[in-house]
Design a protein around this motif. Structure first.
Motif, mmCIF file in Angstrom:
data_model
loop_
_atom_site.group_PDB
_atom_site.id
_atom_site.type_symbol
_atom_site.label_atom_id
_atom_site.label_comp_id
_atom_site.label_asym_id
_atom_site.label_seq_id
_atom_site.Cartn_x
_atom_site.Cartn_y
_atom_site.Cartn_z
ATOM 1 N N GLN A 225 0.851 -1.185 0.000
ATOM 2 C CA GLN A 225 0.000 0.000 0.000
ATOM 3 C C GLN A 225 0.892 1.242 0.000
ATOM 4 O OE1 GLN A 225 -2.846 -0.426 3.316
ATOM 5 N NE2 GLN A 225 -4.381 -0.748 1.723
ATOM 6 N N LEU A 226 0.477 2.236 -0.775
ATOM 7 C CA LEU A 226 1.280 3.442 -0.938
ATOM 8 C C LEU A 226 0.455 4.683 -0.588
ATOM 9 C CD1 LEU A 226 3.034 2.576 -4.327
ATOM 10 C CD2 LEU A 226 3.966 2.327 -2.011
ATOM 11 N N THR A 227 1.156 5.761 -0.275
ATOM 12 C CA THR A 227 0.512 6.995 0.155
ATOM 13 C C THR A 227 -0.117 7.729 -1.020
ATOM 14 O OG1 THR A 227 2.132 7.244 1.925
ATOM 15 C CG2 THR A 227 0.868 9.207 1.326
ATOM 16 N N VAL A 228 -1.370 8.137 -0.822
ATOM 17 C CA VAL A 228 -2.068 9.011 -1.765
ATOM 18 C C VAL A 228 -2.382 10.313 -1.034
ATOM 19 C CG1 VAL A 228 -4.199 9.347 -3.072
ATOM 20 C CG2 VAL A 228 -3.036 7.131 -3.134
ATOM 21 N N GLN A 229 -1.961 11.433 -1.611
ATOM 22 C CA GLN A 229 -2.191 12.730 -0.984
ATOM 23 C C GLN A 229 -2.237 13.808 -2.074
ATOM 24 O OE1 GLN A 229 1.701 13.424 1.291
ATOM 25 N NE2 GLN A 229 1.646 15.206 -0.069
ATOM 26 N N VAL A 230 -2.495 15.037 -1.684
ATOM 27 C CA VAL A 230 -2.447 16.150 -2.629
ATOM 28 C C VAL A 230 -1.016 16.287 -3.148
ATOM 29 C CG1 VAL A 230 -2.673 18.658 -2.892
ATOM 30 C CG2 VAL A 230 -4.375 17.379 -1.577
ATOM 31 N N LEU A 231 -0.895 16.469 -4.474
ATOM 32 C CA LEU A 231 0.409 16.556 -5.114
ATOM 33 C C LEU A 231 0.578 17.889 -5.829
ATOM 34 C CD1 LEU A 231 0.556 13.008 -6.761
ATOM 35 C CD2 LEU A 231 1.492 13.692 -4.544
ATOM 36 N N HIS A 232 1.790 18.153 -6.291
ATOM 37 C CA HIS A 232 2.054 19.316 -7.138
ATOM 38 C C HIS A 232 1.230 19.242 -8.407
ATOM 39 C CE1 HIS A 232 4.222 21.257 -10.485
ATOM 40 N NE2 HIS A 232 4.649 22.153 -9.603
ATOM 41 N N GLY A 233 1.190 18.074 -9.027
ATOM 42 C CA GLY A 233 0.358 17.860 -10.209
ATOM 43 C C GLY A 233 1.102 17.840 -11.521
ATOM 44 N N ASP A 234 2.283 18.433 -11.586
ATOM 45 C CA ASP A 234 3.056 18.417 -12.831
ATOM 46 C C ASP A 234 4.547 18.509 -12.506
ATOM 47 O OD1 ASP A 234 3.703 18.324 -15.499
ATOM 48 O OD2 ASP A 234 3.140 20.397 -15.933
ATOM 49 N N MET A 235 4.994 17.575 -11.683
ATOM 50 C CA MET A 235 6.376 17.593 -11.202
ATOM 51 C C MET A 235 7.303 17.045 -12.291
ATOM 52 S SD MET A 235 8.483 18.458 -8.897
ATOM 53 C CE MET A 235 7.409 18.889 -7.542
ATOM 54 N N ALA A 236 7.555 17.904 -13.285
ATOM 55 C CA ALA A 236 8.429 17.549 -14.394
ATOM 56 C C ALA A 236 9.625 18.494 -14.415
ATOM 57 C CB ALA A 236 7.658 17.629 -15.709
ATOM 58 N N GLY A 237 10.648 18.118 -15.152
ATOM 59 C CA GLY A 237 11.877 18.877 -15.184
ATOM 60 C C GLY A 237 11.729 20.368 -15.448
ATOM 61 N N PRO A 238 10.922 20.790 -16.445
ATOM 62 C CA PRO A 238 10.820 22.228 -16.724
ATOM 63 C C PRO A 238 10.239 23.030 -15.571
ATOM 64 C CG PRO A 238 10.021 20.928 -18.586
ATOM 65 C CD PRO A 238 10.220 19.978 -17.444
ATOM 66 N N ASN A 239 9.588 22.384 -14.613
ATOM 67 C CA ASN A 239 8.931 23.102 -13.518
ATOM 68 C C ASN A 239 9.763 23.165 -12.243
ATOM 69 O OD1 ASN A 239 6.762 23.555 -15.188
ATOM 70 N ND2 ASN A 239 5.685 21.716 -14.530
ATOM 71 N N VAL A 240 11.019 22.713 -12.321
ATOM 72 C CA VAL A 240 11.956 22.833 -11.199
ATOM 73 C C VAL A 240 13.105 23.708 -11.669
ATOM 74 C CG1 VAL A 240 13.461 21.623 -9.593
ATOM 75 C CG2 VAL A 240 11.310 20.571 -10.301
ATOM 76 N N LEU A 241 13.240 24.889 -11.060
ATOM 77 C CA LEU A 241 14.216 25.873 -11.504
ATOM 78 C C LEU A 241 15.400 25.930 -10.541
ATOM 79 C CD1 LEU A 241 11.759 28.770 -12.448
ATOM 80 C CD2 LEU A 241 12.469 26.796 -13.829
ATOM 81 N N PHE A 242 16.596 25.978 -11.126
ATOM 82 C CA PHE A 242 17.819 25.994 -10.332
ATOM 83 C C PHE A 242 18.529 27.343 -10.436
ATOM 84 C CE2 PHE A 242 17.490 21.413 -11.130
ATOM 85 C CZ PHE A 242 17.758 20.908 -9.876
ATOM 86 N N LYS A 243 19.153 27.725 -9.350
ATOM 87 C CA LYS A 243 20.179 28.757 -9.375
ATOM 88 C C LYS A 243 21.438 28.077 -8.884
ATOM 89 C CE LYS A 243 21.294 33.461 -7.965
ATOM 90 N NZ LYS A 243 20.843 34.654 -7.192
ATOM 91 N N ASN A 244 22.392 27.887 -9.776
ATOM 92 C CA ASN A 244 23.551 27.031 -9.527
ATOM 93 C C ASN A 244 23.047 25.622 -9.199
ATOM 94 O OD1 ASN A 244 25.342 29.212 -9.941
ATOM 95 N ND2 ASN A 244 24.952 29.913 -7.848
#
Length: 368
Positions: A225-244
């Motif tokens: 059994q795995l956890t189901v909860q509210v998520l970000h909804g579109d956790m893909a590479g373009p939506n994670v921004l880096f500074k260094n």
């Protein structure tokens, strides 16, 4: 990127028009400028179209004080309630200490401007040098783990839905995937001998997927059994921004919708380019760094969710017909990048399936 003018402008300046740009696009840029003035009291000195965006037209705006902003113009008004809920979810996470872009409210304190010609939201410009779209390497693995752990810890408290445990086997619908691959194979077979190079490869890949769906079904059946909860909804590479090597912002939330935590972890962590740009051992080291950092940032996280994310990510890639189906269902978006992504995703999924037991055992040992 354009620089802001230091002199007052008599009217907002549009970005230089590339060859062939239509008058309609120039009118839209002018309408963006007018909306910024009327709805936000912001006088732009420069507006530059940003090519990213699947459901929106995006613009970098520089105001006359040199401050940068990010404008999202929605192409339809049909789902603005969901867009508003997505922005509210981003604000909820920001209030909990998660690094996100900040929405700017209109003069009437609305999250989305809807009165004018263009429905729009305006955001602070998140400073970054790159997104995670090109894959994760080095210290970025742990940085993403920390950021995602904080995100999920905050989302676990969202009033839309409390975390629950659900059968892990339900994370993918293998029966529906089998039917879809069968239909896709029939369509491609009917097009012979006129198949293009990518279509011929997609037919072969779809057959390979169809042949191993039984293995995928058995792999899913063994999940706890795995956890189901509210998520970000579109956790893909373009939506994670880096500074260094630090995450500067997580952006483009969906509306608050429950889903499998393991799937959202895998969606980003099992990015095909990350998988194939490294040896299997090197990639697993990065994945382990991510999960350990995630657990430190989200101590209530279950080890089952973290270990099972490998299996969930592999199964999800193998059950998905995208982008094998693009020439049939969405030929207008087919390009060289989509074709390359299809090949990389297929190869990465097969590699993960082949090495899954060994990788899971190594990850489980690291998390003990």
């Amino acid at each position: 990127m354009s620089t802001a003018s230091q002199q007052p402008a008599s009217k907002p300046l549009a970005a230089p028009s590339p060859p062939g740009r239509t008058a309609e696009k120039e009118q839209i840029t002018a309408a963006v400028a007018a909306t910024l003035v009327l709805a936000y009291g912001l006088h732009p000195a420069d507006i530059t179209r940003i090519p990213e965006g699947t459901a929106t037209d995006n613009y970098l705006v520089v105001d006359q004080a040199g401050r940068r902003h990010f404008a999202k113009v929605y192409r339809t008004r049909d789902h603005l309630d969901l867009e508003r809920a997505s922005i509210e979810l981003s604000e909820y996470c920001a209030d909990g200490g998660v690094a996100t872009a900040q929405a700017t409210r209109t003069r009437e304190h609305e999250l989305i401007e809807t009165n004018g010609r263009l429905p729009m939201s305006l955001w602070s410009y998140a400073p970054h040098t790159a997104s995670a779209e090109g894959g994760l390497t080095g210290a970025r693995w742990a940085a993403v783990g920390t950021a995602m752990g904080r995100l999920h810890a905050r989302l676990a408290t969202h009033p839309a839905a409390a975390p629950t445990l659900e059968p892990g086997a339900a994370v993918c619908d293998v029966v529906a995937s089998r039917d879809r691959f069968e239909r896709l194979i029939r369509v491609y077979q009917q097009k012979r001998p006129t198949l293009g190079e990518f279509e011929a490869w997609a037919l072969q890949a779809a057959g390979e997927r169809q042949a191993i769906l039984g293995d995928v079904e058995r792999a899913l059946a063994s999940l706890p059994q795995l956890t189901v909860q509210v998520l970000h909804g579109d956790m893909a590479g373009p939506n994670v921004l880096f500074k260094n090597d630090e995450v500067s912002a997580i952006v483009d939330f969906g509306p608050p919708t429950p889903g499998y935590l393991a799937w959202e972890i895998a969606r980003l962590s099992c990015d095909p380019k990350s998988v194939l740009d490294n040896s299997a051992e090197s990639w697993l080291t990065g994945y382990t760094d991510l999960t350990l950092a995630y657990r430190d940032a989200n101590p209530k996280a279950s080890s089952d969710d973290l270990v099972s994310s490998l299996r969930v990510g592999c199964a999800a890639m193998l059950c998905s017909a995208f982008p094998l189906s693009v020439p049939v269902e969405r030929p207008h978006i087919l390009d060289a990048a989509t074709e390359a992504y299809g090949r990389v995703r297929h190869e990465a999924a097969l590699m993960l399936l082949d090495r899954l037991p060994v990788m899971e055992e190594a990850l489980r040992d690291a998390l003990r």
